[in-house]
Each structure stands twice: as structure tokens, then as C-alpha cells.
Design an enzyme around this catalytic site. Structure first.
Site, PDB file in Angstrom:
ATOM      1  N   ARG A  64       0.755  -1.119  -0.218  1.00 51.84           N
ATOM      2  CA  ARG A  64      -0.211   0.101  -0.050  1.00 51.84           C
ATOM      3  C   ARG A  64       1.056   1.503  -0.503  1.00 51.84           C
ATOM      4  O   ARG A  64       0.745   2.327  -0.971  1.00 51.84           O
ATOM      5  CB  ARG A  64      -0.784   0.069   1.058  1.00 51.84           C
ATOM      6  CG  ARG A  64      -1.808   0.898   1.305  1.00 51.84           C
ATOM      7  CD  ARG A  64      -3.249   0.802   2.388  1.00 51.84           C
ATOM      8  NE  ARG A  64      -3.844   2.153   1.908  1.00 51.84           N
ATOM      9  CZ  ARG A  64      -4.654   3.018   2.789  1.00 51.84           C
ATOM     10  NH1 ARG A  64      -3.686   2.669   4.266  1.00 51.84           N
ATOM     11  NH2 ARG A  64      -5.375   3.581   2.479  1.00 51.84           N
ATOM     12  N   HIS A  68       0.483   3.791  -2.275  1.00 48.49           N
ATOM     13  CA  HIS A  68       0.185   5.588  -2.653  1.00 48.49           C
ATOM     14  C   HIS A  68       1.858   7.009  -2.660  1.00 48.49           C
ATOM     15  O   HIS A  68       1.012   8.166  -3.056  1.00 48.49           O
ATOM     16  CB  HIS A  68      -0.246   6.027  -0.967  1.00 48.49           C
ATOM     17  CG  HIS A  68      -1.290   5.293  -1.117  1.00 48.49           C
ATOM     18  ND1 HIS A  68      -2.558   5.998   0.178  1.00 48.49           N
ATOM     19  CD2 HIS A  68      -2.313   4.409  -0.968  1.00 48.49           C
ATOM     20  CE1 HIS A  68      -3.304   5.008   0.663  1.00 48.49           C
ATOM     21  NE2 HIS A  68      -3.002   4.496  -0.857  1.00 48.49           N
ATOM     22  N   ASN A  94      -3.819   8.742   4.323  1.00 50.25           N
ATOM     23  CA  ASN A  94      -2.439   8.302   4.732  1.00 50.25           C
ATOM     24  C   ASN A  94      -1.733   8.309   5.588  1.00 50.25           C
ATOM     25  O   ASN A  94      -1.687   7.588   7.233  1.00 50.25           O
ATOM     26  CB  ASN A  94      -0.951   9.264   4.448  1.00 50.25           C
ATOM     27  CG  ASN A  94      -1.051   8.655   2.767  1.00 50.25           C
ATOM     28  OD1 ASN A  94      -1.488   7.829   2.410  1.00 50.25           O
ATOM     29  ND2 ASN A  94      -0.076   9.435   1.749  1.00 50.25           N
ATOM     30  N   HIS A 193      -6.076  -5.856  -2.602  1.00 50.86           N
ATOM     31  CA  HIS A 193      -7.148  -6.131  -1.016  1.00 50.86           C
ATOM     32  C   HIS A 193      -7.100  -7.645  -0.866  1.00 50.86           C
ATOM     33  O   HIS A 193      -7.934  -7.878  -0.041  1.00 50.86           O
ATOM     34  CB  HIS A 193      -7.926  -5.945  -0.907  1.00 50.86           C
ATOM     35  CG  HIS A 193      -8.245  -4.025  -1.215  1.00 50.86           C
ATOM     36  ND1 HIS A 193      -8.911  -3.385  -1.361  1.00 50.86           N
ATOM     37  CD2 HIS A 193      -6.779  -3.694  -0.927  1.00 50.86           C
ATOM     38  CE1 HIS A 193      -8.505  -2.309  -1.229  1.00 50.86           C
ATOM     39  NE2 HIS A 193      -6.807  -1.953  -0.735  1.00 50.86           N
TER      40      HIS A 193
HETATM   41  C1  HEM Z   1      -9.514   0.988  -5.511  1.00 50.06           C
HETATM   42  C2  HEM Z   1      -9.488   2.597  -4.774  1.00 50.06           C
HETATM   43  C3  HEM Z   1      -8.667   1.895  -3.643  1.00 50.06           C
HETATM   44  C4  HEM Z   1      -8.717   2.405  -2.528  1.00 50.06           C
HETATM   45  C5  HEM Z   1      -9.993   3.337  -2.391  1.00 50.06           C
HETATM   46  C6  HEM Z   1      -8.403   1.822  -1.391  1.00 50.06           C
HETATM   47  C7  HEM Z   1      -8.633   2.032  -0.096  1.00 50.06           C
HETATM   48  C8  HEM Z   1      -8.010   0.930   1.375  1.00 50.06           C
HETATM   49  C9  HEM Z   1      -8.041   1.387   2.484  1.00 50.06           C
HETATM   50  C10 HEM Z   1      -9.189   2.455   3.104  1.00 50.06           C
HETATM   51  C11 HEM Z   1      -7.122   0.834   3.270  1.00 50.06           C
HETATM   52  C12 HEM Z   1      -7.506   1.056   4.995  1.00 50.06           C
HETATM   53  C13 HEM Z   1      -6.157   1.618   5.678  1.00 50.06           C
HETATM   54  C14 HEM Z   1      -6.453   2.061   6.706  1.00 50.06           C
HETATM   55  O1  HEM Z   1      -7.327   0.738   7.577  1.00 50.06           O
HETATM   56  O2  HEM Z   1      -5.996   2.418   7.880  1.00 50.06           O
HETATM   57  C15 HEM Z   1      -6.950  -0.179   2.120  1.00 50.06           C
HETATM   58  C16 HEM Z   1      -5.386  -1.044   2.768  1.00 50.06           C
HETATM   59  C17 HEM Z   1      -4.839  -1.386   1.957  1.00 50.06           C
HETATM   60  N1  HEM Z   1      -4.846  -1.099   0.466  1.00 50.06           N
HETATM   61 FE1  HEM Z   1      -6.152  -0.916  -0.507  1.00 50.06          FE
HETATM   62  N2  HEM Z   1      -7.225   0.746  -1.876  1.00 50.06           N
HETATM   63  C18 HEM Z   1      -7.232   0.669  -3.315  1.00 50.06           C
HETATM   64  C19 HEM Z   1      -6.304   0.399  -3.990  1.00 50.06           C
HETATM   65  C20 HEM Z   1      -5.277   0.089  -3.644  1.00 50.06           C
HETATM   66  C21 HEM Z   1      -4.234  -0.776  -4.886  1.00 50.06           C
HETATM   67  C22 HEM Z   1      -4.318  -0.342  -6.162  1.00 50.06           C
HETATM   68  C23 HEM Z   1      -3.181  -0.982  -3.858  1.00 50.06           C
HETATM   69  C24 HEM Z   1      -2.280  -2.096  -4.694  1.00 50.06           C
HETATM   70  C25 HEM Z   1      -1.683  -2.147  -5.483  1.00 50.06           C
HETATM   71  C26 HEM Z   1      -4.352  -1.135  -2.198  1.00 50.06           C
HETATM   72  C27 HEM Z   1      -3.300  -2.305  -1.842  1.00 50.06           C
HETATM   73  C28 HEM Z   1      -3.433  -2.402   0.073  1.00 50.06           C
HETATM   74  C29 HEM Z   1      -3.045  -2.749   0.663  1.00 50.06           C
HETATM   75  C30 HEM Z   1      -1.816  -4.047   0.422  1.00 50.06           C
HETATM   76  C31 HEM Z   1      -3.977  -2.631   2.386  1.00 50.06           C
HETATM   77  C32 HEM Z   1      -3.748  -3.270   3.621  1.00 50.06           C
HETATM   78  C33 HEM Z   1      -2.484  -2.256   4.550  1.00 50.06           C
HETATM   79  C34 HEM Z   1      -2.775  -3.410   5.298  1.00 50.06           C
HETATM   80  O3  HEM Z   1      -2.644  -3.797   5.677  1.00 50.06           O
HETATM   81  O4  HEM Z   1      -1.477  -2.338   5.897  1.00 50.06           O
HETATM   82  N3  HEM Z   1      -5.194  -0.495  -2.633  1.00 50.06           N
HETATM   83  N4  HEM Z   1      -6.460   0.254   1.147  1.00 50.06           N
END
Ligand code: HEM
Length: 306
Positions: A64, A68, A94, A193
Site C-alpha cells: 500500500r 500511495h 495516509n 486487497h
Molecule cells: C481502488 C481504490 C482503492 C481504495 C479506495 C483503497 C482504500 C484502502 C483503505 C481505506 C485501506 C485501509 C486503510 C486503513 O485502515 O488505515 C486500504 C488498505 C490496503 N490497500 Fe487499498 N485501496 C485501493 C486500491 C489499492 C491498490 C491499487 C493497492 C495496491 C496495488 C492497495 C493496497 C492495499 C493494501 C495492501 C492494504 C492493506 C494495508 C495494511 O494492511 O497495512 N489498495 N486500502
């Protein structure tokens, strides 16, 4: 005769020189550091393996962090800076959310001890992300190296570019199109995800509240209900059951074409891996600084002071 020979000779030399300059200037390559930092990939592997054996979720956090970084002003390490107010790290998407900075700092410390002033933080983040995804069972992808680090970072640019979990499908498609990605690539990249956690407060309001989320909106819950520590394709199975965690996950099946793509990724893990890997390669080349642009930061959190 002599002078015209000299003129054409000079012309050829200048042309060849210009061709050489355009061919090598700012060029990325897979073995960019093989001469001046051959230990780089081993250091990245050791540090990422160590971090994952302490906590598997860290692999998701690195992925992530890289997304970002790349999605705002390019894969330039700007997300790592914290030496000025209103930097990307302060953006809503972030702050109190991104993780993995310590892993990047630990790799950088080792790298600086072995090959000082040579390897960019942007390349370290790109390499650490690929290593983490592979160690969690996901695909690898071609990663060219030679990124340079930015000297700026903007909270506003992050807020303008990063998608929100409450986005509609049209907003997601537009945010990804703005960075050159197709709706198919949006669905493939959302497959990230399949690993990691999110705060309960981000859960889709249309969903049944999960037990761990009943008491505390700051508690965390898995993005992929089935195998949150394995990079596989079960995320798409969650989507087909309407059990994605975020609204932005669940909207992907509301369009007929994307719905059938979700079904395809669920039934064909090899195709998902291939599409995810191609999209990660594309993500990793967004808006790069090369050649003598930017700098090689000595501390990933701070711009070098001359
Ligand atoms: C399509 C639009 C996307 C949205 C709206 C989104 C939004 C989010 C949100 C809100 C979280 C949780 C943050 C938190 O609880 O603090 C998250 C976690 C995550 N996102 Fe996304 N995301 C998107 C696309 C992506 C993409 C393209 C990737 C990587 C290529 C990605 C990788 C991740 C990962 C791996 C997590 C887990 C992080 C952790 O466990 O620390 N996301 N995302």
C-alpha cells in the site's frame, strides 16, 4: 573539400553523441545497481523476510505504501518524506494509516553502510514491495531500477489523487484513468486487497457489521475474509458474495463487464497473477525521476541539505 569533409564528419560525431546521450540518459535498467551496489537485493530480501516473520501484515503495508507513493507524483519516494508540514504523509488517506516506514528505513541504513549515496529510497520501496508480494505467495513483475528521489511532497496532491473507500465506481474509474489505467487494471490492482487489514470505520455501510467491528471503529478487520495473509485470488470470491470490506471493493461488481472480469479472476488465478503483475510493472514506472533529476536521499525521511 577538406572543410566539407570536416563538417560532415563533425555532424556524424555530434549525431552519434546525441543518440548516445538520449539512449543512456535517465535510462532505467534491471541491473542498474549491479556494479555499484551488488548487495542491494540481498539486503532487501533479508530485511523484508525478517519483517514478515515478525508480522505478515507488513507485506500488505509495504504494497500500500508503494501504491500511495506512485499514485500521487510518481514512484519518487515522496510518500516517505516527513521533514516539512503538509507532506503526503499528512493527507487523510495516509495519516495514522500508512505503515512500513521502519522497514524502508532499516533497509536504507544497511544499504548506506554498504554502498553510500547510491541507491534511491524510491527504488528501495519498489524492490521491498515486490519482495513482500512474492514472499506472501503472489507473482513477481519486471522492475526496472534507477528511480531518483523527489525533493518535494504535497498533502494536497495526495488528497487530489488517492481514491477514497467511499468512492463510486465512476470516481474509481476516473481516478485510475487519470493515471493511465484501464477499468480492467483497476480490478486487477484492487486484487491487492487479498492481503492486509483496514480499520473497521472504513467498512461499507451496506454490509453486516463484523463481530470484531461491533465495539470499536478503530479496530482492524481483514480486507480478504478468507486468507488475509496469503496473496491469492480469494478477494474476488469475497466480491462475488458481496463481502468485500470497502464500498470501493463492492462497487466493482456493479458493472456488467467488470462483474464478469471479477468472476474470471476468481476462476483463473494464473490470469489474475499475470494481469496483476503487468499492472504493478506499469504502476512502478509512473512519473519517475531519472538521470540527474531529484536526488539520492541519504535519509529516506528527509531531503538532503547541501
Ligand atoms: C481502488 C481504490 C482503492 C481504495 C479506495 C483503497 C482504500 C484502502 C483503505 C481505506 C485501506 C485501509 C486503510 C486503513 O485502515 O488505515 C486500504 C488498505 C490496503 N490497500 Fe487499498 N485501496 C485501493 C486500491 C489499492 C491498490 C491499487 C493497492 C495496491 C496495488 C492497495 C493496497 C492495499 C493494501 C495492501 C492494504 C492493506 C494495508 C495494511 O494492511 O497495512 N489498495 N486500502
Amino acid at each position: 573539400m577538406g572543410s566539407s569533409f570536416m563538417t560532415s564528419h563533425c555532424f556524424v560525431v555530434v549525431t552519434l553523441f546525441l543518440l548516445y546521450v538520449t539512449a543512456t540518459y535517465g535510462q532505467l535498467s534491471q541491473n542498474f545497481y549491479s556494479e555499484n551496489c551488488p548487495v542491494l537485493e540481498r539486503i532487501v530480501q533479508t530485511e523484508v523476510s525478517g519483517a514478515l516473520s515478525a508480522e505478515k501484515r507488513m507485506g500488505a503495508s509495504l504494497l500500500r505504501l508503494f501504491f500511495h507513493d506512485c499514485f500521487v507524483q510518481g514512484c519518487d519516494g515522496s510518500v516517505l518524506l516527513n521533514d516539512a508540514p503538509d507532506s503526503e504523509r499528512d493527507a487523510d488517506a495516509n495519516a495514522n494509516s500508512l505503515r512500513g516506514f521502519d522497514v524502508i528505513d532499516a533497509i536504507k541504513t544497511q544499504v548506506e553502510a554498504n554502498c553510500p549515496g547510491v541507491v534511491s529510497c524510491a527504488d528501495i520501496l519498489a524492490l521491498a514491495t515486490r519482495e513482500a508480494v512474492v514472499e506472501l505467495g503472489g507473482p513477481s513483475w519486471t522492475l526496472l531500477l534507477g528511480r531518483r528521489d523527489s525533493t518535494t511532497s504535497s498533502k494536497k496532491m495526495a488528497e487530489d489523487n488517492l481514491p477514497s473507500p467511499s468512492s463510486s465506481l465512476d470516481e474509481l474509474v476516473a481516478a485510475f484513468a487519470n493515471k493511465g489505467f484501464t477499468p480492467t487494471e483497476l480490478v486487477a490492482l484492487s486484487g491487492a486487497h487479498t492481503i492486509g487489514m483496514a480499520k473497521c470505520g472504513f467498512a461499507d455501510e451496506g454490509q453486516v457489521v463484523r463481530p470484531e467491528c461491533k465495539l470499536d471503529s478503530l479496530a482492524t478487520t481483514a480486507l480478504d475474509l478468507q486468507t488475509p495473509e496469503v496473496f491469492d485470488n480469494t478477494y474476488y470470491d469475497d466480491l462475488m458474495r458481496n463481502q468485500g470490506l470497502l464500498h470501493s471493493d463492492n462497487v466493482l461488481i456493479t458493472d456488467t463487464t467488470l462483474n464478469s472480469l471479477v468472476r474470471t479472476y476468481n476462476s483463473d488465478p494464473a490470469l489474475f497473477n499475470a494481469d496483476f503483475s503487468a499492472a504493478m510493472n506499469k504502476l512502478s514506472e509512473l512519473g519517475l525521476l531519472t538521470g540527474d533529476e531529484g536526488q539520492i536521499r541519504l535519509n529516506c525521511n528527509k531531503v538532503n541539505v547541501n
